[in-house]
Every structure is written in C-alpha cells, then in structure tokens.
Design an enzyme around this catalytic site. Structure first.
Site, PDB file in Angstrom:
ATOM      1  N   CYS A 104       1.937   2.319   2.331  1.00 48.19           N
ATOM      2  CA  CYS A 104       1.637   1.562   3.044  1.00 48.19           C
ATOM      3  C   CYS A 104       2.684   2.274   4.491  1.00 48.19           C
ATOM      4  CB  CYS A 104       1.311  -0.012   3.891  1.00 48.19           C
ATOM      5  SG  CYS A 104       0.148  -0.341   4.469  1.00 48.19           S
ATOM      6  N   GLU A 126      -1.109  -1.215  -5.255  1.00 45.35           N
ATOM      7  CA  GLU A 126      -0.537  -2.052  -6.366  1.00 45.35           C
ATOM      8  C   GLU A 126      -1.056  -2.902  -6.949  1.00 45.35           C
ATOM      9  OE1 GLU A 126       0.435  -1.413  -3.140  1.00 45.35           O
ATOM     10  OE2 GLU A 126       1.789  -3.374  -2.286  1.00 45.35           O
ATOM     11  N   HIS A 179      -2.514   0.061  -0.478  1.00 44.36           N
ATOM     12  CA  HIS A 179      -1.678  -0.486  -1.408  1.00 44.36           C
ATOM     13  C   HIS A 179      -2.509  -0.606  -2.658  1.00 44.36           C
ATOM     14  CE1 HIS A 179       1.040  -2.828   1.564  1.00 44.36           C
ATOM     15  NE2 HIS A 179      -0.191  -2.976   2.331  1.00 44.36           N
TER      16      HIS A 179
HETATM   17  N1  GLN Z   1       3.152  -2.420  10.105  1.00 41.63           N
HETATM   18  C1  GLN Z   1       2.610  -0.790   8.932  1.00 41.63           C
HETATM   19  C2  GLN Z   1       1.156  -1.434  10.053  1.00 41.63           C
HETATM   20  O1  GLN Z   1       0.075  -2.910  10.402  1.00 41.63           O
HETATM   21  C3  GLN Z   1       2.310  -1.004   7.611  1.00 41.63           C
HETATM   22  C4  GLN Z   1       2.010  -2.385   6.834  1.00 41.63           C
HETATM   23  C5  GLN Z   1       1.850  -2.372   5.831  1.00 41.63           C
HETATM   24  O2  GLN Z   1       3.193  -1.942   4.954  1.00 41.63           O
HETATM   25  N2  GLN Z   1       1.736  -2.854   5.042  1.00 41.63           N
HETATM   26  O3  GLN Z   1       0.641  -0.663   9.865  1.00 41.63           O
END
Ligand code: GLN
Length: 562
Positions: A394, A522, A520
């Site tokens: 992410c 995970e 993600h």
């Molecule tokens: N802050 C970034 C976004 O909002 C990444 C978010 C995250 O890593 N879950 O896109």
C-alpha cells in the site's frame, strides 16, 4: 445437528447455537485466541462456525483509531474496518468473515438513535434495556442462519467494566430467548502464580466469576490462564467455588506459539464440554494438518532477517497481520523470519546505514501521514540498488513509485499529493473522480477488488492465477500519467484493475524480487495457506542470504538506467 450433513432433510429447521466468551481479572488474556481456537476445533468436527467480536467502545468502528493505541485495523473482504481480533479469527478459522462480525457500542447506539429519529419506536422512551440490548441481540442473531451451526461471540473488555454491562445483559437474555441447550458461556480468567507461597491462586477467578454471576450469567466453562499447569486440587477448587463441572475447567497454559492453542484446547477437552452443553453430536476433531503446520513453525531450518521499515514500530500490534504473514511465508520455506523493527524516520539520517546493514529482505508496510516517508523511500532505494528482496504494501508501493520516479526517471520533485498537495510531479494522486469518491462515502477504497496480472510477470508467477482478489484500504493511487514512463524505465504495472484504470501491483523487472501492491495481501494470509507475496519474499531473502556469503556480485548495484 451438522448442517452440512447430507442426511439432513432439505429445508429442515436447523437452529444456530451461540457461544459467548467473556473475560475477567485482567485484559489481554487471549479471549480472542481462545474463541478462534474453539472455532477451529469445531470446524474440524464438521460444524460451520462464524466468529464475532463485540467491542464496548464508542467509536463506530476502529477505522479512525490510532494504531499506536489500538493496534492494526483489520479489513474484511466486504470492506469493514474491524478489530484486529478478526484477523486472528480468520487465520484460525480459515474463512472470510464479514463486517458484521465486529460490533461496537458506537455502531449500536448509532442505529438505535437513527431508529428513534425515524419514529420507529412509536413514542416509547428509548432505554438501554430493552432497546440497546435488543439491538445487540439482533446483531448477534443476525450471524445465525440455516448454514451456520455455531456463532462464537467474544465480548471485549473485562467483566465489571461499566461499558460492558449492556452486552452482558444482552447475552444473558439470549439463553432465555434461544434456550439453554443453544447457549454456552465461556469465561476466561487468570490464575496467577505467587512465588512467595509457591502457589497458583484461584481467588481472582472466584471474584471474577462472582462478578459475572451478579449479572445473571452462570458460566458453563472456565478457562483459567496460567503460566504453569494447574493441578487437580486447583481444578477442584475452581470447580467447587465457581460451580462448574471439573472437566469444564479448561486450563490454558502459556503457549510458545499462538497457533498451538487450538491443539492445547483440544487436548484439554474444550470442544467436548462445549458440544455437551450445546447438545451437539458431531464427529471427533481432527487437527492433524494443523499439528503438522505448528510443528513446521517450531522447527525452521534457517533464519532470514527482514527489515520492517515503519512508523508504528513501537507497537508491533500495529502490523499484526504483516508479522503473521511473514511467519506464514517463512514456514512455507521451512524458515523463520527475524524481524528487524526499523523506525522509518531514522532511515533518513545518520543511522540509516546501521539500520539497513545485513538485511536479507526489506518490507515497507502501509501507513498514513508524512512522518517517516523519506526514510521509507531511502530504504527502498537501498533495496533496489543492492538487489535486496523488497515487498511494499500500500503506502509501501506508493513510496516505491516515488523513489523510482525520483532516482531512476530523474523527476526530483516526484511525490504523492497526500504529502505534498502542490507538487508539480504527482506520481501518486487521487485517481477516482469525484463521482466515484462520493459513491464510496467520500473516503477510502475499502475491501476486496480484483487485479488482473500480466502473464509471465513475477506477480503472475507468485499467484499462478490471472485474476486475484485482495483487500484494500487507501485513498491514493498510482497516477496513470506516469505509468508508461515508469514501465519504459523498468517498473512495470504487473497487476491492474480489470478496467485498466488502477494500478494494483508494480514490480521491477530487472531485480530478483522487487514487488509492491496497492492492496494489503496480509489480510488474506493464513498459517496453512500463506499469501504468495510473503512466501515469495522469504524465498528470495533465503536466496539472497546464500549468495551473500562471500559473493561480491550479490552486493553489486543492479545495472538500472539512471
Ligand atoms: N496513505 C495512503 C493512502 O491513503 C496509504 C494507505 C495505506 O497504506 N493503507 O492511499
């Protein structure tokens, strides 16, 4: 009783049974792991099980809560932002849960107040009993269905907490509502060892059960946690004073690994007692595959060191699913991962080198806010230039794109508009148009989205499927305007949304293992079914480690165009 039983006449009425797990004496006793372990055992007995967590805080969901305080926000496939215990539930149960498996006081009150404003209560005085308790009960019963044999509901907090009372009252009423044989109350407590008297003490458990009984709930099972096994006299004492059968005192001693707990609970007979209370006739449990998995976890053949470069490293629970996924990926490689916790903001300065030295792999997880971003970018550059295996999740992907744009494409001011809203080179930007954003409640891309993988790419090799479904929680995306320049310079979008509008995975083709996902991974990794992004990282880290010994070439920077 088993709903999957083919002998059951079609359309016959199957009643869902409800197990409630409460805790006493202290918090952090592992109620969640106990609930998840019971679920796994019951599943292996052929029962279909769903888990639920009731959280007595006022936040509507944990999405807005600080990970420093609350730990990770676990995202369900339907986009629920939930308590991290749901991650344990999914990993133990081996099934996807939905957002209604997590209920908070805030959410309960919100719907009751909404109904009151709509006039649904027809002028009645709206009260904790029955309106709040009815709302709680309906959210528990909502999980029951023809296809679900057992719902296991964990009540967050500790018996005696003021904010927990409506929940205890609701689950007390459940026994009256659905019947004695359809409810089972499990109470998890602590039995401390006092070195001065060299004794395990049951008094806190007695007090805790007395407190529980004062709410009208009589536990059927007591799970005393202790740092050493309780003997028969302690068991008899708990049984006598707390008025439970002596075989319903299920001792849980501290386990070396959380995944051992289902095996310990099975050996202690937890499922036997629960099935007796619930009058369930189901085949014996078989956890042999799980046992093999636990054995492998405990007997790694070697170790790799992976640096986790993050902002919330003082509270490892903030990265709970990432840590578990690394363990799953390590097991699949007969290895163990030593995580080096690296504070991102320190990778930007004098300490950078010492933090990054000797790593076999680097992982940059998700995050919000600018603090530490430059350190993450620095760590990613180090991984890229030294052919060190890298996985970005992410925000980790976003930092990898910024790094590549700056240092390979030469766009010095490349940034994300999250961190520099006025940058002239917004390689990471808000890609969904205003209309889409409004449809999503004006906030984040949450929950499962498909990603189409490029045939022959690393992503394709890892997943072995052309289309994968993974969970999201972010607002920003790779800016499509830069996609071809990045690709021409060697950073390919190897996973994209099926309509090709959004980048889901990037990888560097000329690197042994450099991959990052906007999603993600995970959240879908399981101990017995690791997510391939992590298995791949550990495999690459092992390779790197072996080359590393005495090999000059592995340390030489890659020939990437600058
Ligand atoms: N802050 C970034 C976004 O909002 C990444 C978010 C995250 O890593 N879950 O896109």
């Amino acid at each position: 009783m088993v709903s999957s039983d083919p002998s059951r006449p079609a359309g016959s009425f199957v009643l869902t049974k409800y197990v409630f797990v409460t805790g006493g004496v202290t918090s952090s006793l592992g109620k969640g792991i106990t609930a998840a372990s019971l679920a796994r055992i019951l599943k292996s007995r052929g029962l279909s099980v769903v888990l639920q967590k009731l959280d007595p805080y006022i936040n509507v969901d944990p999405g807005t809560m600080n990970p420093f305080e609350h730990g990770e926000v676990f995202v369900t496939e339907d986009g629920g932002e939930t308590d991290l215990d749901l991650g344990h539930y999914e990993r133990f149960l081996g099934a996807d849960l939905r957002r209604d498996s997590n209920v908070t006081t805030g959410a309960v009150y919100q719907s009751v107040i909404r109904k009151e404003r709509r006039g649904d209560y027809l002028g009645a005085t709206v009260q904790v009993i029955p309106h709040i308790t009815n709302e709680i009960k309906s959210r528990i019963r909502k999980l029951g269905s023809d296809d679900v044999d057992v719902v296991i509901t964990e009540i967050g907090g500790t018996v005696g907490d003021i904010e927990g009372l409506p929940y205890l009252e609701a689950i007390r009423q459940m026994r009256k509502d659905v019947g004695r044989a359809n409810t089972c109350y499990i109470h998890v407590t602590l039995v401390p060892y006092l070195p001065t008297s060299e004794e395990l003490k049951t008094k806190p458990t007695q007090h805790s059960v007395a407190e529980l009984r004062s709410t009208g709930i009589h536990p059927d099972v007591i799970v005393p946690r202790s740092d050493r096994p309780i003997d028969d006299s302690v068991r008899r004492k708990i049984s006598l004073f707390c008025d439970v059968d002596s075989d319903a005192v299920i001792n849980a001693t501290d386990a070396a690994d959380i995944y051992e707990v289902p095996l310990d609970m099975l050996a202690a007979g937890l499922d036997r007692v629960v099935c007796r209370v619930l009058e369930i006739d189901a085949p014996e449990a078989d956890l042999s595959d799980w046992r093999d998995m636990v054995h492998q976890l405990a007997h790694p053949e070697e170790t790799v060191t992976i640096g986790l470069v993050g902002k919330y490293i003082d509270l490892p629970d903030a990265y709970l699913s990432v840590v578990e996924s690394l363990r799953h990926g390590a097991r699949a490689n007969k290895a163990k991962v030593d995580i080096r916790w690296i504070p991102a903001e320190e990778v930007d300065g004098l300490l950078a080198e010492s933090h990054l030295e000797g790593l076999h792999g680097i992982l940059v997880p998700g995050g919000f806010g600018i603090r530490g971003v430059e350190g993450k970018i620095h760590a990613i550059r180090h991984a890229r230039e030294n052919a060190i295996p890298f996985l970005g999740l992410c925000l980790g992907l976003q930092c990898a794109v910024i790094e590549y744009a700056r240092n390979v494409l030469g766009i010095n001011d490349a940034h994300s508009t999250e961190f520099d809203p006025t940058t002239q080179s917004p390689v990471i930007d808000l890609m969904l148009d205003q209309h889409d954003v409004e449809d999503m409640g004006g906030t984040m891309r949450l929950g499962v989205y498909p990603a189409k993988l490029t045939p022959g790419s690393l992503a394709d090799q890892l997943y072995g499927e052309p289309l994968v479904y993974e969970r999201h929680r972010h607002r920003w995306e790779v800016n499509n305007r830069y996609r071809s320049a990045l690709a021409d310079a060697g950073m390919a979008a190897s996973g994209v949304s099926p309509d090709d509008r959004l980048v889901e995975i990037v990888e560097i083709t000329d690197h042994p293992y450099f991959i990052a996902s906007q999603f993600h991974p995970e959240f879908t990794s399981r101990p017995d079914a690791p997510n391939p992004m992590f298995t791949g990282l550990v495999a690459a880290a092992l390779k790197y480690k072996h080359h590393d010994v005495g090999s000059e070439s592995a340390m030489a920077p890659l020939q990437v165009e600058h």
